[in-house]
Motif scaffolding. Structure first.
Motif, PDB file in Angstrom:
ATOM      1  N   ARG A 101       0.829  -1.204   0.000  1.00 16.21           N
ATOM      2  CA  ARG A 101       0.000   0.000   0.000  1.00 16.21           C
ATOM      3  C   ARG A 101       0.864   1.254   0.000  1.00 16.21           C
ATOM      4  N   ALA A 102       1.960   1.204   0.758  1.00 15.61           N
ATOM      5  CA  ALA A 102       2.858   2.366   0.802  1.00 15.61           C
ATOM      6  C   ALA A 102       3.503   2.612  -0.559  1.00 15.61           C
ATOM      7  N   ILE A 103       3.927   1.552  -1.224  1.00 18.03           N
ATOM      8  CA  ILE A 103       4.525   1.708  -2.557  1.00 18.03           C
ATOM      9  C   ILE A 103       3.528   2.361  -3.508  1.00 18.03           C
ATOM     10  N   ARG A 104       2.294   1.874  -3.498  1.00 23.63           N
ATOM     11  CA  ARG A 104       1.277   2.436  -4.406  1.00 23.63           C
ATOM     12  C   ARG A 104       1.038   3.917  -4.106  1.00 23.63           C
ATOM     13  N   ALA A 105       1.000   4.258  -2.845  1.00 24.85           N
ATOM     14  CA  ALA A 105       0.752   5.656  -2.473  1.00 24.85           C
ATOM     15  C   ALA A 105       1.895   6.549  -2.943  1.00 24.85           C
ATOM     16  N   ILE A 106       3.122   6.111  -2.774  1.00 27.82           N
ATOM     17  CA  ILE A 106       4.267   6.917  -3.206  1.00 27.82           C
ATOM     18  C   ILE A 106       4.292   7.028  -4.723  1.00 27.82           C
TER      19      ILE A 106
END
Length: 330
Positions: A101-106
């Protein structure tokens, strides 16, 4: 020529002169900043053993990413703290896992396009027992099952690539994991995603604060059956060579400061990009000295990083990345 014809101090006389003849240069783009991602919103939980380092919810991690981008830092290394853990570390390879989820947000934030996202591929943060692989038990005895772990590591790497990771970085030290990850990435169409292998990761006392930060301390035993013996530089070269044969695109040395000889030996032998990780214990040790007033903070930070770069590291993971980048830009 001998003194007085040769005077080495001539080229040290002024700051401008020293700058002109300087052989090794640090720059913000070679620094990478580790982040510990946790569930929730507006979470910025201090890590007691690592001053100014936090467990961050994704929204807070995005703020850090924007600051890093403005400073010209090369990228981020993401570690995850899942909502729950189990024996198989399923949170590590779940499509909706915390790191995914963090990768997608960044990656969804166009202002961060110039910032590399590197994902740590391991299981220790996600397993209930804290080891980097699947546990096989035989009565009262146990061992980390190398081959059973490879499939899960490959699944984790693919899930990170699907989320948008620029680089996957296996840190588990299982034999054969680079080949397993490369094969699965290629099957899934991620032939362009490089592997940064923690090729020489030593069983080090300097990891202590990290285990608080990532909540990843082993619940029994230790990691000496898979992480390397600190006494073995020749074995480190074999580890690196094998990982490169299996398809690693880059290699990483960990820790950095106490293993400069390993970085140098790798630099002299292998013509691939080499990184080094100034780990949590190195960071915390220096911070403790700064707090006591025993070391000059700014000079020490840059000198410690310069030593790592001078020994042969092309890029450096460090918790000082933001502070060092500001100093280098000033």
């Amino acid at each position: 020529m001998e003194f007085p014809i040769t005077r080495m101090r001539r080229l040290r006389r002024t700051a401008a002169m020293r700058s002109l003849v300087r052989e090794t240069h640090l720059r913000p783009g070679m620094l990478l900043y580790p982040l510990f991602i946790c569930p929730g919103e507006s979470v910025r939980k201090p890590i007691s053993s690592m001053p100014d380092v936090f467990n961050l919810s994704i929204d807070e991690a995005l703020k850090e990413a924007h600051e890093c981008a403005k400073l010209g830092i090369g990228g981020l290394l993401l570690f995850g703290l899942p909502e729950s853990k189990d024996e198989a570390g399923t949170g590590g390879y779940a499509d909706d896992g915390i790191v995914q989820r963090a990768i997608r947000a960044i990656k969804a934030d166009r202002a961060l396009d110039g910032l590399l996202v590197i994902s740590d591929v391991c299981m220790c943060e996600y397993t209930s027992h804290g080891h980097c692989g699947i546990i096989a038990r035989e009565g009262d005895h146990y061992h980390v099952d190398n081959d059973a772990t490879l499939e899960l590591l490959a699944k984790t790497a693919v899930s990170h690539a699907k989320a948008g990771a620029d680089i996957v970085a296996p840190s588990d030290m299982m034999d054969g994991r680079v080949e397993a990850i490369r094969e699965e990435l290629d099957i899934e169409g991620f032939t362009e995603v490089p592997i940064l292998s923690y090729a020489a990761k030593f069983a080090s006392a300097f990891y202590g604060p990290f285990r608080e930060a990532a909540d990843s301390a082993p619940q029994f035993g230790d990691r000496r059956t898979y992480q390397m013996d600190a006494a073995n530089p020749r074995e480190a070269m074999r580890e690196i060579e094998l990982d490169l044969m299996e398809g690693a695109d880059m290699i990483l040395m960990k820790p950095a400061g106490a293993y400069l000889d390993i970085i140098l030996a790798a630099r002299e032998r292998f013509e691939v990009p080499i990184g080094a990780y100034q780990v949590s214990g190195e960071y915390s040790m220096l911070c403790a000295a700064f707090e006591k007033g025993w070391l000059e903070r700014e000079r020490t930070i840059l000198e410690s990083l310069l030593a790592i770069h001078r020994s042969g590291a092309d890029f450096i993971f460090t918790y000082f990345a933001k502070e060092a980048a500001r100093l280098l830009r000033s």
